[in-house]
Structure formats: structure tokens, C-alpha cells
Design a protein around this motif. Sequence first.
Motif, PDB file in Angstrom:
ATOM      1  N   ALA A 118      -0.433  -7.744  -5.077  1.00  0.00           N
ATOM      2  CA  ALA A 118      -0.980  -7.684  -6.437  1.00  0.00           C
ATOM      3  C   ALA A 118      -1.631  -8.997  -6.858  1.00  0.00           C
ATOM      4  CB  ALA A 118       0.124  -7.300  -7.413  1.00  0.00           C
ATOM      5  N   LEU A 119      -0.984 -10.121  -6.562  1.00  0.00           N
ATOM      6  CA  LEU A 119      -1.524 -11.410  -7.009  1.00  0.00           C
ATOM      7  C   LEU A 119      -2.847 -11.759  -6.342  1.00  0.00           C
ATOM      8  CD1 LEU A 119       1.691 -13.611  -7.303  1.00  0.00           C
ATOM      9  CD2 LEU A 119       0.340 -12.585  -9.136  1.00  0.00           C
ATOM     10  N   LEU A 120      -2.974 -11.435  -5.089  1.00  0.00           N
ATOM     11  CA  LEU A 120      -4.218 -11.717  -4.381  1.00  0.00           C
ATOM     12  C   LEU A 120      -5.234 -10.592  -4.539  1.00  0.00           C
ATOM     13  CD1 LEU A 120      -2.722 -13.212  -1.092  1.00  0.00           C
ATOM     14  CD2 LEU A 120      -3.596 -14.447  -3.088  1.00  0.00           C
ATOM     15  N   GLY A 121      -4.791  -9.458  -5.060  1.00  0.00           N
ATOM     16  CA  GLY A 121      -5.683  -8.331  -5.278  1.00  0.00           C
ATOM     17  C   GLY A 121      -5.947  -7.489  -4.049  1.00  0.00           C
ATOM     18  N   VAL A 122      -5.427  -7.902  -2.894  1.00  0.00           N
ATOM     19  CA  VAL A 122      -5.681  -7.169  -1.648  1.00  0.00           C
ATOM     20  C   VAL A 122      -5.094  -5.765  -1.711  1.00  0.00           C
ATOM     21  CG1 VAL A 122      -5.259  -7.164   0.833  1.00  0.00           C
ATOM     22  CG2 VAL A 122      -5.757  -9.307  -0.339  1.00  0.00           C
ATOM     23  N   ASP A 130      -7.802   3.577   0.836  1.00  0.00           N
ATOM     24  CA  ASP A 130      -6.683   4.327   1.389  1.00  0.00           C
ATOM     25  C   ASP A 130      -6.914   5.823   1.188  1.00  0.00           C
ATOM     26  OD1 ASP A 130      -3.650   3.976   2.286  1.00  0.00           O
ATOM     27  OD2 ASP A 130      -3.738   5.598   0.815  1.00  0.00           O
ATOM     28  N   ARG A 131      -6.591   6.620   2.181  1.00  0.00           N
ATOM     29  CA  ARG A 131      -6.862   8.068   2.097  1.00  0.00           C
ATOM     30  C   ARG A 131      -6.091   8.728   0.956  1.00  0.00           C
ATOM     31  NH1 ARG A 131      -3.243   7.584   6.333  1.00  0.00           N
ATOM     32  NH2 ARG A 131      -1.403   8.914   6.184  1.00  0.00           N
ATOM     33  N   ASP A 132      -4.926   8.180   0.598  1.00  0.00           N
ATOM     34  CA  ASP A 132      -4.124   8.733  -0.499  1.00  0.00           C
ATOM     35  C   ASP A 132      -4.206   7.891  -1.763  1.00  0.00           C
ATOM     36  OD1 ASP A 132      -3.167  10.807   1.179  1.00  0.00           O
ATOM     37  OD2 ASP A 132      -1.677   9.421   2.019  1.00  0.00           O
ATOM     38  N   GLN A 134      -3.190   4.919  -2.209  1.00  0.00           N
ATOM     39  CA  GLN A 134      -1.962   4.151  -2.412  1.00  0.00           C
ATOM     40  C   GLN A 134      -2.257   2.657  -2.395  1.00  0.00           C
ATOM     41  OE1 GLN A 134       1.792   5.125  -0.629  1.00  0.00           O
ATOM     42  NE2 GLN A 134       0.783   6.773   0.504  1.00  0.00           N
ATOM     43  N   PHE A 135      -1.422   1.910  -3.096  1.00  0.00           N
ATOM     44  CA  PHE A 135      -1.476   0.457  -3.002  1.00  0.00           C
ATOM     45  C   PHE A 135      -0.919   0.051  -1.646  1.00  0.00           C
ATOM     46  CE2 PHE A 135      -0.813   0.636  -7.799  1.00  0.00           C
ATOM     47  CZ  PHE A 135      -2.158   0.476  -8.073  1.00  0.00           C
ATOM     48  N   LEU A 136      -1.309  -1.118  -1.181  1.00  0.00           N
ATOM     49  CA  LEU A 136      -0.859  -1.598   0.123  1.00  0.00           C
ATOM     50  C   LEU A 136       0.662  -1.716   0.172  1.00  0.00           C
ATOM     51  CD1 LEU A 136      -1.537  -2.607   2.948  1.00  0.00           C
ATOM     52  CD2 LEU A 136      -1.855  -4.889   1.977  1.00  0.00           C
ATOM     53  N   HIS A 137       1.268  -2.224  -0.902  1.00  0.00           N
ATOM     54  CA  HIS A 137       2.726  -2.393  -0.882  1.00  0.00           C
ATOM     55  C   HIS A 137       3.452  -1.046  -0.824  1.00  0.00           C
ATOM     56  CE1 HIS A 137       1.263  -2.882  -5.068  1.00  0.00           C
ATOM     57  NE2 HIS A 137       2.307  -2.145  -5.411  1.00  0.00           N
ATOM     58  N   ASP A 138       2.869   0.004  -1.375  1.00  0.00           N
ATOM     59  CA  ASP A 138       3.479   1.333  -1.247  1.00  0.00           C
ATOM     60  C   ASP A 138       3.326   1.853   0.180  1.00  0.00           C
ATOM     61  OD1 ASP A 138       4.598   2.022  -3.795  1.00  0.00           O
ATOM     62  OD2 ASP A 138       2.558   2.091  -4.568  1.00  0.00           O
ATOM     63  N   ARG A 139       2.176   1.653   0.750  1.00  0.00           N
ATOM     64  CA  ARG A 139       1.936   2.109   2.129  1.00  0.00           C
ATOM     65  C   ARG A 139       2.924   1.414   3.080  1.00  0.00           C
ATOM     66  NH1 ARG A 139      -0.037   6.462   3.872  1.00  0.00           N
ATOM     67  NH2 ARG A 139      -1.862   6.299   2.564  1.00  0.00           N
ATOM     68  N   LEU A 140       3.101   0.114   2.920  1.00  0.00           N
ATOM     69  CA  LEU A 140       3.976  -0.642   3.827  1.00  0.00           C
ATOM     70  C   LEU A 140       5.459  -0.334   3.606  1.00  0.00           C
ATOM     71  CD1 LEU A 140       2.128  -4.079   3.814  1.00  0.00           C
ATOM     72  CD2 LEU A 140       2.130  -2.349   5.610  1.00  0.00           C
ATOM     73  N   ALA A 141       5.840  -0.014   2.371  1.00  0.00           N
ATOM     74  CA  ALA A 141       7.245   0.270   2.074  1.00  0.00           C
ATOM     75  C   ALA A 141       7.603   1.739   2.277  1.00  0.00           C
ATOM     76  CB  ALA A 141       7.560  -0.134   0.634  1.00  0.00           C
ATOM     77  N   GLY A 142       6.620   2.592   2.536  1.00  0.00           N
ATOM     78  CA  GLY A 142       6.906   4.016   2.698  1.00  0.00           C
ATOM     79  C   GLY A 142       7.218   4.693   1.379  1.00  0.00           C
TER      80      GLY A 142
END
Length: 150
Positions: A118-122, A130-132, A134-142
Motif C-alpha cells: 500500500a505505501l509504495l502503491g505497487v 490482476d485477473r480478479d 485483487q490487491f497484491l497483499h491479498d493475492r500473496l496471503a490467499g
Amino acid sequence: MTAPDRPAPTSAPRHPAAPLSRRLLAMVYESLLLAGVVAVGFLTPHLLIGALLHRLASPGILWTHLFLLLALYFLWFWLHGGQTLAMKTWRLRLEDARGRPVTPFQGMIRYLVAWPSALLGVGLLWSLFDRDRQFLHDRLAGTRIVALPR
């Protein structure tokens, strides 16, 4: 005589993924609520310590305190119903990819990865591709954020 065929039991209804606009608006609202959490749980103790003991905490202690305070806030709500205060207002809920409540491990991974995401905006930019959505942190955390009905 045989028993009539019964339909197979269905799983719990899956809620649709929350739209990106709704998640972003909830994040803005969450930041306003966090101002109060930080004022009470972070500033007040340090102001009292400074006023009464004439001491200031080191920057490392201040950052650690803030990090742990926010971890406590988010993890408590994510693990007890899947909704922070802002998520309740915007009818959003955090769940795992299968629609179940998140585990403590998933919650911690999501919290830790959300900081740079979130802080870096990535992580927010990631959701555009993302196909769904999703935020990156959601994708990585499942995990995923779903929209709840009215």
C-alpha cells in the motif's frame, strides 16, 4: 424401497469479489478511523510519558509501537468476523480464497505484505492488472475482499 435421490449438499454461498472502487473508498474511510485509533493508542501514552516523566521514546520504539498497534487493530477485526469498522460500513468482508474465515497466519501475512504493497502503491497498481482485481497483499496471503448483500 430405496430412498429418493437427494440433491448434493451445497457449499455456503460465495459472495462476489468487492469492486475496486468500493475497496478504495473503504480504505479512505479506514484511514479516518485510524486517526482516532492512533490518537488514543499511540499519541496519548507518549504524550503522558513525555509530560509526566520528561522523556521521549526513541524513533525505533515509536515506529514499533505504531506497527504493533495497527497490527492489533487489523488482526483483531480480521480474525473476529473478517471486518474492520470501515469494512462493516462499506459491507465488505475479508475471507480466504475458499470463502472461509482467514487464519491467523493469513492475517499476519496480509498485514506484513500490505505495508509495502500500500505505501509504495505497487499492490494497488497490481489490482488493475490482476485477473480478479485483487490487491497484491491479498493475492500473496490467499485472501480476498468480498461484497456483502444489503
